[in-house]
Write a protein that holds these residues in place. Structure first.
Motif, mmCIF file in Angstrom:
data_model
loop_
_atom_site.group_PDB
_atom_site.id
_atom_site.type_symbol
_atom_site.label_atom_id
_atom_site.label_comp_id
_atom_site.label_asym_id
_atom_site.label_seq_id
_atom_site.Cartn_x
_atom_site.Cartn_y
_atom_site.Cartn_z
ATOM 1 N N ASP A 191 0.329 -9.302 -3.926
ATOM 2 C CA ASP A 191 0.796 -10.346 -4.848
ATOM 3 C C ASP A 191 -0.314 -10.851 -5.768
ATOM 4 O O ASP A 191 -0.104 -11.769 -6.548
ATOM 5 C CB ASP A 191 1.319 -11.552 -4.050
ATOM 6 N N HIS A 192 -1.512 -10.292 -5.619
ATOM 7 C CA HIS A 192 -2.642 -10.819 -6.395
ATOM 8 C C HIS A 192 -2.557 -10.312 -7.837
ATOM 9 O O HIS A 192 -2.461 -9.101 -8.062
ATOM 10 C CB HIS A 192 -3.965 -10.387 -5.759
ATOM 11 N N PRO A 193 -2.614 -11.219 -8.822
ATOM 12 C CA PRO A 193 -2.394 -10.798 -10.200
ATOM 13 C C PRO A 193 -3.300 -9.654 -10.672
ATOM 14 O O PRO A 193 -2.882 -8.842 -11.487
ATOM 15 C CB PRO A 193 -2.674 -12.076 -11.023
ATOM 16 N N GLU A 194 -4.527 -9.566 -10.144
ATOM 17 C CA GLU A 194 -5.441 -8.525 -10.643
ATOM 18 C C GLU A 194 -5.239 -7.162 -9.987
ATOM 19 O O GLU A 194 -5.582 -6.136 -10.567
ATOM 20 C CB GLU A 194 -6.893 -8.949 -10.424
ATOM 21 N N ILE A 195 -4.732 -7.148 -8.745
ATOM 22 C CA ILE A 195 -4.694 -5.851 -8.037
ATOM 23 C C ILE A 195 -3.324 -5.507 -7.460
ATOM 24 O O ILE A 195 -3.186 -4.488 -6.766
ATOM 25 C CB ILE A 195 -5.753 -5.809 -6.901
ATOM 26 N N ALA A 196 -2.311 -6.332 -7.751
ATOM 27 C CA ALA A 196 -0.994 -6.156 -7.102
ATOM 28 C C ALA A 196 -0.476 -4.720 -7.227
ATOM 29 O O ALA A 196 -0.119 -4.094 -6.217
ATOM 30 C CB ALA A 196 0.003 -7.137 -7.685
ATOM 31 N N GLY A 197 -0.465 -4.196 -8.450
ATOM 32 C CA GLY A 197 0.122 -2.876 -8.687
ATOM 33 C C GLY A 197 -0.573 -1.801 -7.875
ATOM 34 O O GLY A 197 0.061 -1.019 -7.155
ATOM 35 N N ARG A 198 -1.917 -1.794 -7.945
ATOM 36 C CA ARG A 198 -2.671 -0.757 -7.241
ATOM 37 C C ARG A 198 -2.569 -0.936 -5.723
ATOM 38 O O ARG A 198 -2.495 0.037 -4.971
ATOM 39 C CB ARG A 198 -4.139 -0.783 -7.678
ATOM 40 N N ALA A 199 -2.550 -2.188 -5.286
ATOM 41 C CA ALA A 199 -2.471 -2.431 -3.834
ATOM 42 C C ALA A 199 -1.130 -1.923 -3.293
ATOM 43 O O ALA A 199 -1.079 -1.278 -2.240
ATOM 44 C CB ALA A 199 -2.644 -3.923 -3.546
ATOM 45 N N ARG A 200 -0.061 -2.186 -4.021
ATOM 46 C CA ARG A 200 1.266 -1.710 -3.580
ATOM 47 C C ARG A 200 1.309 -0.193 -3.548
ATOM 48 O O ARG A 200 1.793 0.415 -2.589
ATOM 49 C CB ARG A 200 2.359 -2.222 -4.531
ATOM 50 N N ALA A 201 0.770 0.426 -4.611
ATOM 51 C CA ALA A 201 0.784 1.888 -4.687
ATOM 52 C C ALA A 201 -0.034 2.479 -3.535
ATOM 53 O O ALA A 201 0.371 3.460 -2.905
ATOM 54 C CB ALA A 201 0.230 2.338 -6.031
ATOM 55 N N LEU A 202 -1.169 1.867 -3.243
ATOM 56 C CA LEU A 202 -2.023 2.381 -2.171
ATOM 57 C C LEU A 202 -1.302 2.319 -0.824
ATOM 58 O O LEU A 202 -1.311 3.279 -0.050
ATOM 59 C CB LEU A 202 -3.329 1.581 -2.097
ATOM 60 N N ILE A 203 -0.677 1.162 -0.566
ATOM 61 C CA ILE A 203 -0.008 1.001 0.734
ATOM 62 C C ILE A 203 1.112 2.039 0.870
ATOM 63 O O ILE A 203 1.267 2.664 1.928
ATOM 64 C CB ILE A 203 0.494 -0.454 0.912
ATOM 65 N N LYS A 204 1.844 2.268 -0.210
ATOM 66 C CA LYS A 204 2.905 3.273 -0.176
ATOM 67 C C LYS A 204 2.317 4.652 0.109
ATOM 68 O O LYS A 204 2.804 5.385 0.965
ATOM 69 C CB LYS A 204 3.625 3.300 -1.542
#
Ligand code: G1P
Length: 293
Positions: free
Chosen positions: A274-287
């Motif tokens: 949910d962090h504005p700076e890394i949300a997208g990459r963090a979600r992609a990584l977890i997936k």
């Protein structure tokens, strides 16, 4: 009804479950994405209207006091480098001058004893307790939700959440007055610290957020050691319940136990996505990690 102005945050614990990470830094200072876990708890309290923070500290917790103080060298070097946005963020998160107190728990005698150490700063007014091991991620802060409930019913309010029966022995567990009460605000008839599965009065664990009346301090002054040989807050609350009303409150939100390895990982992941700076990459990584697994 008096406003809840003060909160006690017991931060004296050793963090043994996440050693060696906590050998040289307080467990409350472990970062969750880009801020110490403790900052999230202070923000939760602030959103609930808390004006004064009482930290119950112990040996080797000096980093906490420094964290809530100005850092002149750092601030001036950020200013010199024209990193004004970082500087603004840093200073905006500081508590107001005079709004923090630090009292020392000299011996690790238990949570009840830690809270009692704050008695002179709390005085004779209702107050909140937030256990900083626990982060509660919620749209409206957990304590702020509790204050709304408190303004309706007064007395004492304890945040609870359902837990699988095979984990009740790790927590304080409450007894609802009416068995199977499915409401959000549940009148209570008892509570017990770390019960066996067979003795647990429900599957509602005490999460680590409380609004309590000051009489709890009187009871804590002569509270005998309970579960684990420690002076337990739960035991004093169970005694106070003989004279005062207690409600359990089921908050909206998700709690994470940052004092444990897995809980800390969960919290980090939950805040990262949910962090504005890394949300997208963090979600992609977890997936990706889950797929590659
Ligand atoms: C403390 C409380 C317990 C509560 C728990 C929540 O236990 O005594 O009632 O359920 O925090 O995390 P501790 O985890 O310090 O053993």
């Amino acid at each position: 009804m008096s406003k809840i102005r003060k909160a006690v945050l017991p931060v004296a614990g050793l963090g043994t479950r996440v050693l060696p990470a906590t050998k040289a830094i307080p467990k409350e200072m472990m970062p969750v994405v880009d801020r110490p876990a403790l900052q999230y708890v202070v923000d939760e309290a602030r959103e609930a209207g808390i004006e004064h923070f009482v930290f119950v500290t112990g040996r080797n917790k000096g980093a906490i006091e420094d964290y809530f103080d100005r850092a002149y060298e750092l601030e001036s070097s950020l200013r010199d480098k024209n990193k004004i946005d970082i500087l603004d963020k840093l200073t905006a998160e500081l508590p107001k001058a005079g709004s923090t107190s630090f009292v020392r728990q000299q011996s690790p005698l238990g949570l009840g004893h830690a809270i009692w150490c704050a008695r002179d700063v709390i005085g004779r007014e209702p107050f909140a307790i937030l256990l900083p091991d626990v982060l509660v991620k919620a749209k409206k802060s957990c304590l702020a939700q509790m204050v709304v409930a408190y303004n309706k019913v007064g007395g004492n309010i304890i945040a609870v959440d359902e837990v699988p029966m095979d984990r009740v022995s790790s927590y304080g567990v409450i007894a609802p007055k009416t068995a199977g009460d499915n409401g959000k605000l549940i009148a209570m008839s008892g509570m017990v610290e770390k019960p066996s599965q067979a003795d647990a009065p429900s599957n509602l664990k005490i999460t680590g957020r409380y609004i309590l009346q000051p009489e709890i301090m009187d009871l804590l002054s002569d509270q005998a050691a309970g579960a684990g040989g420690e002076i337990q807050l739960t035991d004093a609350m169970a005694r106070l319940m003989q004279d005062q009303s207690f409600h359990a409150f089921k908050y909206d939100g998700q709690d994470y136990d940052c004092g444990s390895k897995y809980g800390y990982f969960e919290a980090f992941a939950a805040y990262a996505i949910d962090h504005p700076e890394i949300a997208g990459r963090a979600r992609a990584l977890i997936k990706k990690l889950a797929q590659d697994g």
